[in-house]
Design a protein around this motif. Sequence first.
Motif, PDB file in Angstrom:
ATOM      1  N   TYR A 196     -35.097 -15.796  45.572  1.00 51.95           N
ATOM      2  CA  TYR A 196     -34.548 -16.957  46.289  1.00 51.95           C
ATOM      3  C   TYR A 196     -35.533 -18.116  46.417  1.00 51.95           C
ATOM      4  N   THR A 197     -36.503 -18.159  45.529  1.00 52.17           N
ATOM      5  CA  THR A 197     -37.418 -19.305  45.484  1.00 52.17           C
ATOM      6  C   THR A 197     -37.375 -19.918  44.091  1.00 52.17           C
ATOM      7  N   SER A 198     -37.722 -21.188  44.025  1.00 49.60           N
ATOM      8  CA  SER A 198     -37.749 -21.899  42.747  1.00 49.60           C
ATOM      9  C   SER A 198     -38.994 -22.759  42.666  1.00 49.60           C
ATOM     10  N   ALA A 199     -39.308 -23.200  41.461  1.00 48.07           N
ATOM     11  CA  ALA A 199     -40.465 -24.070  41.263  1.00 48.07           C
ATOM     12  C   ALA A 199     -40.267 -24.916  40.015  1.00 48.07           C
ATOM     13  N   VAL A 200     -40.913 -26.071  40.034  1.00 46.83           N
ATOM     14  CA  VAL A 200     -40.953 -26.954  38.871  1.00 46.83           C
ATOM     15  C   VAL A 200     -42.422 -27.242  38.596  1.00 46.83           C
ATOM     16  N   GLY A 201     -42.874 -26.974  37.382  1.00 44.89           N
ATOM     17  CA  GLY A 201     -44.294 -27.124  37.063  1.00 44.89           C
ATOM     18  C   GLY A 201     -44.539 -28.051  35.890  1.00 44.89           C
ATOM     19  N   ALA A 202     -45.794 -28.483  35.761  1.00 46.43           N
ATOM     20  CA  ALA A 202     -46.196 -29.337  34.642  1.00 46.43           C
ATOM     21  C   ALA A 202     -47.650 -29.043  34.285  1.00 46.43           C
ATOM     22  N   PRO A 203     -48.007 -29.244  33.017  1.00 45.51           N
ATOM     23  CA  PRO A 203     -49.364 -28.941  32.562  1.00 45.51           C
ATOM     24  C   PRO A 203     -50.355 -30.062  32.874  1.00 45.51           C
ATOM     25  N   ILE A 204     -51.612 -29.678  33.050  1.00 46.87           N
ATOM     26  CA  ILE A 204     -52.710 -30.615  33.220  1.00 46.87           C
ATOM     27  C   ILE A 204     -53.647 -30.449  32.033  1.00 46.87           C
ATOM     28  N   PHE A 205     -53.995 -31.567  31.380  1.00 43.93           N
ATOM     29  CA  PHE A 205     -54.810 -31.526  30.171  1.00 43.93           C
ATOM     30  C   PHE A 205     -56.190 -32.130  30.410  1.00 43.93           C
ATOM     31  N   ASN A 206     -57.175 -31.669  29.624  1.00 42.97           N
ATOM     32  CA  ASN A 206     -58.522 -32.233  29.713  1.00 42.97           C
ATOM     33  C   ASN A 206     -58.714 -33.323  28.671  1.00 42.97           C
ATOM     34  N   ASN A 207     -59.941 -33.791  28.527  1.00 45.70           N
ATOM     35  CA  ASN A 207     -60.247 -34.885  27.598  1.00 45.70           C
ATOM     36  C   ASN A 207     -60.060 -34.503  26.135  1.00 45.70           C
ATOM     37  N   LEU A 208     -59.987 -33.203  25.849  1.00 47.81           N
ATOM     38  CA  LEU A 208     -59.779 -32.735  24.476  1.00 47.81           C
ATOM     39  C   LEU A 208     -58.305 -32.493  24.173  1.00 47.81           C
ATOM     40  N   GLY A 209     -57.456 -32.748  25.175  1.00 47.48           N
ATOM     41  CA  GLY A 209     -56.035 -32.511  24.992  1.00 47.48           C
ATOM     42  C   GLY A 209     -55.641 -31.062  25.165  1.00 47.48           C
ATOM     43  N   GLU A 210     -56.534 -30.267  25.751  1.00 51.32           N
ATOM     44  CA  GLU A 210     -56.259 -28.839  25.979  1.00 51.32           C
ATOM     45  C   GLU A 210     -55.675 -28.644  27.378  1.00 51.32           C
ATOM     46  N   VAL A 211     -54.696 -27.765  27.483  1.00 47.53           N
ATOM     47  CA  VAL A 211     -54.147 -27.473  28.801  1.00 47.53           C
ATOM     48  C   VAL A 211     -55.156 -26.636  29.578  1.00 47.53           C
ATOM     49  N   VAL A 212     -55.527 -27.100  30.770  1.00 49.04           N
ATOM     50  CA  VAL A 212     -56.562 -26.429  31.560  1.00 49.04           C
ATOM     51  C   VAL A 212     -56.064 -25.988  32.930  1.00 49.04           C
ATOM     52  N   ALA A 213     -54.880 -26.456  33.317  1.00 49.44           N
ATOM     53  CA  ALA A 213     -54.357 -26.108  34.643  1.00 49.44           C
ATOM     54  C   ALA A 213     -52.866 -26.402  34.681  1.00 49.44           C
ATOM     55  N   GLY A 214     -52.256 -25.987  35.771  1.00 52.23           N
ATOM     56  CA  GLY A 214     -50.851 -26.278  35.984  1.00 52.23           C
ATOM     57  C   GLY A 214     -50.629 -26.656  37.433  1.00 52.23           C
ATOM     58  N   ILE A 215     -49.659 -27.516  37.677  1.00 53.88           N
ATOM     59  CA  ILE A 215     -49.314 -27.921  39.035  1.00 53.88           C
ATOM     60  C   ILE A 215     -47.821 -27.718  39.223  1.00 53.88           C
ATOM     61  N   SER A 216     -47.416 -27.326  40.419  1.00 53.63           N
ATOM     62  CA  SER A 216     -45.984 -27.100  40.636  1.00 53.63           C
ATOM     63  C   SER A 216     -45.550 -27.516  42.028  1.00 53.63           C
ATOM     64  N   ILE A 217     -44.273 -27.819  42.124  1.00 58.30           N
ATOM     65  CA  ILE A 217     -43.585 -28.003  43.401  1.00 58.30           C
ATOM     66  C   ILE A 217     -42.746 -26.748  43.591  1.00 58.30           C
ATOM     67  N   ALA A 218     -42.847 -26.105  44.734  1.00 55.30           N
ATOM     68  CA  ALA A 218     -42.147 -24.834  44.929  1.00 55.30           C
ATOM     69  C   ALA A 218     -41.513 -24.752  46.316  1.00 55.30           C
ATOM     70  N   GLY A 219     -40.388 -24.040  46.384  1.00 50.95           N
ATOM     71  CA  GLY A 219     -39.722 -23.882  47.673  1.00 50.95           C
ATOM     72  C   GLY A 219     -38.511 -22.983  47.579  1.00 50.95           C
ATOM     73  N   ILE A 220     -37.637 -23.101  48.548  1.00 48.57           N
ATOM     74  CA  ILE A 220     -36.429 -22.279  48.601  1.00 48.57           C
ATOM     75  C   ILE A 220     -35.455 -22.718  47.513  1.00 48.57           C
ATOM     76  N   GLU A 221     -34.853 -21.751  46.850  1.00 48.66           N
ATOM     77  CA  GLU A 221     -34.029 -21.993  45.664  1.00 48.66           C
ATOM     78  C   GLU A 221     -32.919 -23.019  45.891  1.00 48.66           C
ATOM     79  N   ALA A 222     -32.345 -23.026  47.071  1.00 46.79           N
ATOM     80  CA  ALA A 222     -31.220 -23.923  47.363  1.00 46.79           C
ATOM     81  C   ALA A 222     -31.598 -25.392  47.223  1.00 46.79           C
ATOM     82  N   ASN A 223     -32.882 -25.703  47.366  1.00 49.03           N
ATOM     83  CA  ASN A 223     -33.338 -27.095  47.270  1.00 49.03           C
ATOM     84  C   ASN A 223     -33.575 -27.555  45.837  1.00 49.03           C
ATOM     85  N   TYR A 224     -33.443 -26.642  44.886  1.00 47.43           N
ATOM     86  CA  TYR A 224     -33.783 -26.959  43.497  1.00 47.43           C
ATOM     87  C   TYR A 224     -32.534 -26.979  42.631  1.00 47.43           C
TER      88      TYR A 224
END
Length: 249
Positions: A196-224
């Motif tokens: 009953y939870t949901s999230a929306v995420g996106a990648p974070i890239f460094n100066n070489l264009g490599e994915v180094v992290a991820g960030i997300s918004i997360a909460g109760i499924e009904a809000n998504y």
Amino acid sequence: MNNTNKTVVKSMNILNLFIVHSELTFQEIINLSGIPKTSVYRMLSTLEEMEFLVKGTDSKYRLGLLFLKFGHLVSSRLDIRKIAYPYMNELHNETKEAINLIIREGDEAVYIEKVDTQQKVRLYTAIGRKSPLYAGACPRAILSFLPDQEVKDYLESVELNPIAKGTITDKEKLYEIIQQSKKEGYTISHSELENYTSAVGAPIFNNLGEVVAGISIAGIEANYQGDNLEVFQEKVKKAAYAISKQLGY
């Protein structure tokens, strides 16, 4: 202090010599450390075997590349947290949802920062907690943006175990979702790490264009659902891009 601890301390004393000296001979290490010759020999052998030190053809010892790896990891993680936090806080104030930041550690994602002070319901995620890369929008924000061959190698080796009712356990379906995420620039999950939870995420890239992290918004499924989901997608992508730019992307 037991013998094991004494050995660790003495080994650290040897390593600390290289803070000042870029290279040292066996005899110089003995002279500078004040540790008996037989003990130094034994410790150097172990440190060399563990790649903390390397012995050159000139018989001089130097710090191993392992320190470069650790130093890079510590530096990059600290930098990402410091850079990302203001954007995470802004995102949290705008959405009132939990904002997570993760980095990769092998085949897992580690949550290294979280902002959720205004969210009434606490979620699965917590700083220091680990999740497999295949489960959840935030971990999959890293997996989805790795080189395609690396993604395929990962899927061949990993076992997709169910964590919550929505965890994706079909490899062909997961690969299709990864490819779609790569095209759209974000990831979505519903009840993958916690029901009953949901999230929306996106990648974070460094100066070489490599994915180094991820960030997300997360909460109760009904809000998504519907318009909310579209708003969250745009906001998380915008924040991820801003952080990536700060990292030189």
